[in-house]
Motif scaffolding. Sequence first.
Motif, mmCIF file in Angstrom:
data_model
loop_
_atom_site.group_PDB
_atom_site.id
_atom_site.type_symbol
_atom_site.label_atom_id
_atom_site.label_comp_id
_atom_site.label_asym_id
_atom_site.label_seq_id
_atom_site.Cartn_x
_atom_site.Cartn_y
_atom_site.Cartn_z
ATOM 1 N N PRO A 164 -7.138 -13.973 9.171
ATOM 2 C CA PRO A 164 -8.145 -14.909 8.658
ATOM 3 C C PRO A 164 -9.082 -15.393 9.762
ATOM 4 O O PRO A 164 -8.675 -15.594 10.908
ATOM 5 C CB PRO A 164 -7.306 -16.071 8.112
ATOM 6 N N LEU B 134 -15.760 -22.712 2.577
ATOM 7 C CA LEU B 134 -14.521 -22.069 3.023
ATOM 8 C C LEU B 134 -13.741 -21.413 1.886
ATOM 9 O O LEU B 134 -13.224 -20.292 2.075
ATOM 10 C CB LEU B 134 -13.651 -23.082 3.775
ATOM 11 N N PRO B 135 -13.621 -22.040 0.703
ATOM 12 C CA PRO B 135 -12.904 -21.348 -0.374
ATOM 13 C C PRO B 135 -13.527 -19.997 -0.732
ATOM 14 O O PRO B 135 -12.802 -19.034 -1.027
ATOM 15 C CB PRO B 135 -12.990 -22.332 -1.544
ATOM 16 N N LYS C 178 -17.682 -10.992 10.326
ATOM 17 C CA LYS C 178 -16.268 -10.664 10.523
ATOM 18 C C LYS C 178 -16.063 -9.153 10.568
ATOM 19 O O LYS C 178 -15.292 -8.636 11.395
ATOM 20 C CB LYS C 178 -15.415 -11.275 9.409
ATOM 21 N N SER D 156 -6.879 -8.463 7.681
ATOM 22 C CA SER D 156 -5.748 -9.328 7.348
ATOM 23 C C SER D 156 -5.678 -10.577 8.204
ATOM 24 O O SER D 156 -4.879 -11.472 7.931
ATOM 25 C CB SER D 156 -4.441 -8.541 7.485
ATOM 26 N N GLY E 160 -10.169 -27.427 7.112
ATOM 27 C CA GLY E 160 -9.923 -26.040 7.458
ATOM 28 C C GLY E 160 -10.322 -25.623 8.854
ATOM 29 O O GLY E 160 -10.231 -24.438 9.200
ATOM 30 N N GLU F 161 -12.413 -12.793 1.997
ATOM 31 C CA GLU F 161 -11.482 -12.183 2.953
ATOM 32 C C GLU F 161 -10.343 -11.479 2.226
ATOM 33 O O GLU F 161 -9.919 -10.389 2.621
ATOM 34 C CB GLU F 161 -10.912 -13.250 3.883
ATOM 35 N N ALA F 162 -9.843 -12.111 1.175
ATOM 36 C CA ALA F 162 -8.760 -11.492 0.400
ATOM 37 C C ALA F 162 -9.232 -10.190 -0.236
ATOM 38 O O ALA F 162 -8.503 -9.184 -0.246
ATOM 39 C CB ALA F 162 -8.259 -12.466 -0.668
ATOM 40 N N ILE G 140 -15.248 -18.068 1.362
ATOM 41 C CA ILE G 140 -14.930 -17.164 2.473
ATOM 42 C C ILE G 140 -13.519 -16.618 2.331
ATOM 43 O O ILE G 140 -13.276 -15.412 2.501
ATOM 44 C CB ILE G 140 -15.112 -17.891 3.824
ATOM 45 N N ARG G 141 -12.566 -17.485 2.007
ATOM 46 C CA ARG G 141 -11.178 -17.026 1.882
ATOM 47 C C ARG G 141 -11.031 -16.042 0.711
ATOM 48 O O ARG G 141 -10.258 -15.068 0.811
ATOM 49 C CB ARG G 141 -10.240 -18.221 1.693
ATOM 50 N N GLU G 142 -11.758 -16.259 -0.373
ATOM 51 C CA GLU G 142 -11.709 -15.303 -1.481
ATOM 52 C C GLU G 142 -12.258 -13.946 -1.053
ATOM 53 O O GLU G 142 -11.683 -12.894 -1.370
ATOM 54 C CB GLU G 142 -12.532 -15.842 -2.664
ATOM 55 N N LYS H 15 -11.186 -17.889 11.964
ATOM 56 C CA LYS H 15 -10.953 -19.230 12.459
ATOM 57 C C LYS H 15 -12.297 -19.942 12.578
ATOM 58 O O LYS H 15 -13.341 -19.309 12.762
ATOM 59 C CB LYS H 15 -10.249 -19.187 13.811
#
Length: 373
Positions: free
Chosen positions: A9, A354-355, A328, A7, A50, A361-362, A357-359, A11
């Motif tokens: 994110p 980055l987009p 991670k 949970s 970001g 991570e979710a 990676i964020r997907e 850095k």
Amino acid sequence: MSVGTPSDPLKFAYWVPNVSGGLVTSGIEQRTDWNWDYNRETAIAAENSGFEYALSQVRYMASYSAEYQHESTSLSLAIMMATERLKVMAAVHPGMWHPGVFANFGATADHLTGGRFATNVVSGWFKGEFTAFGEPWLEHDERYRRTEEFIACLKGIWEQDNFEFKGDFYRFHDYSLKPKPLNTPERPHPEIFQGGNSTAAQKMAGRVSDWYFSNGKDFDGVTEQLDVINAEAAAHDRSVRFGLNGFMIVRDTETEARDTLREIVDKANVEQVQGFRDAVQQAGKSASDGKGMWAESSFEDLVQYNDGFKSQLIGTAEQVADRVIEYKKLGVDLNLLCFLHVKEEIEQFGEKVLPIIREKEAELAERPLAAQA
């Protein structure tokens, strides 16, 4: 083995190109500059792409591929003043700075930037800088003992009034710094980063630092370091966050990315890389256990002078994002990134990598912990 918190994110930080020659010791074209205008534009691009942090390099004299250099602390402050959110780690050498003087600088910088000052405390690898200044060059583990005292003094000065300290390298008597940095319960002092691949460095991080920076490492190398750091931190009722260096090459195909890496290495400045290798491998191997920085680095590794190729952040945006997520899951909290063409590839990272990676991570956060191992 530590596992990253799904949970939380990731850095991202970038290497500030405040020395000439770019971030690889190679004759390949690098659309990167060390001047102020380029650094200001890059910093603005980074915080809009970001990145939460930037790390300024510290060099005190011409060395290997870095003929010219802007001083780390002053440029770090300038970058923070030119941005709104970016935190900048000003690299500093114990032995070149007194902790009381640096603590005063850091407190002022923190006020001027609304609490965005951070530091990376560097124990030192370049003997020539110290001898050129007429400063003593300590043996490897002694340099880390001095660094540990330096960090302890910074934290004490930033958090306490009437600070007292009696060490082998520094002494303070009834010293109070006012104003203190903009401390909060969540951040009781400006964040303190620290690197070094030796066991002495890793254990020191477990005892005193907020963040540990690793040179480029593969998965096994990261796991090995995290085990040492986390065990030492737990023994002192602490936790330490982990940052990993990586040279990122993202292209439309993996072949294109690998070809870029091969061109970088093929066009390496052999004399400069070998000179750097001679200096840093002596420094690493002088650790008491022979496991210091660069002790096992190959010529190819050292073309990127912090082993950035070892992290293998090379391929398409999807492939690189996948590898970042795997790190991670091992426990990496921050990726310290370097690039061939710094500003434009920082922007490319924000747009294309980055987009993804964020997907991912979710998706990771939604999976049961047992399925993440």
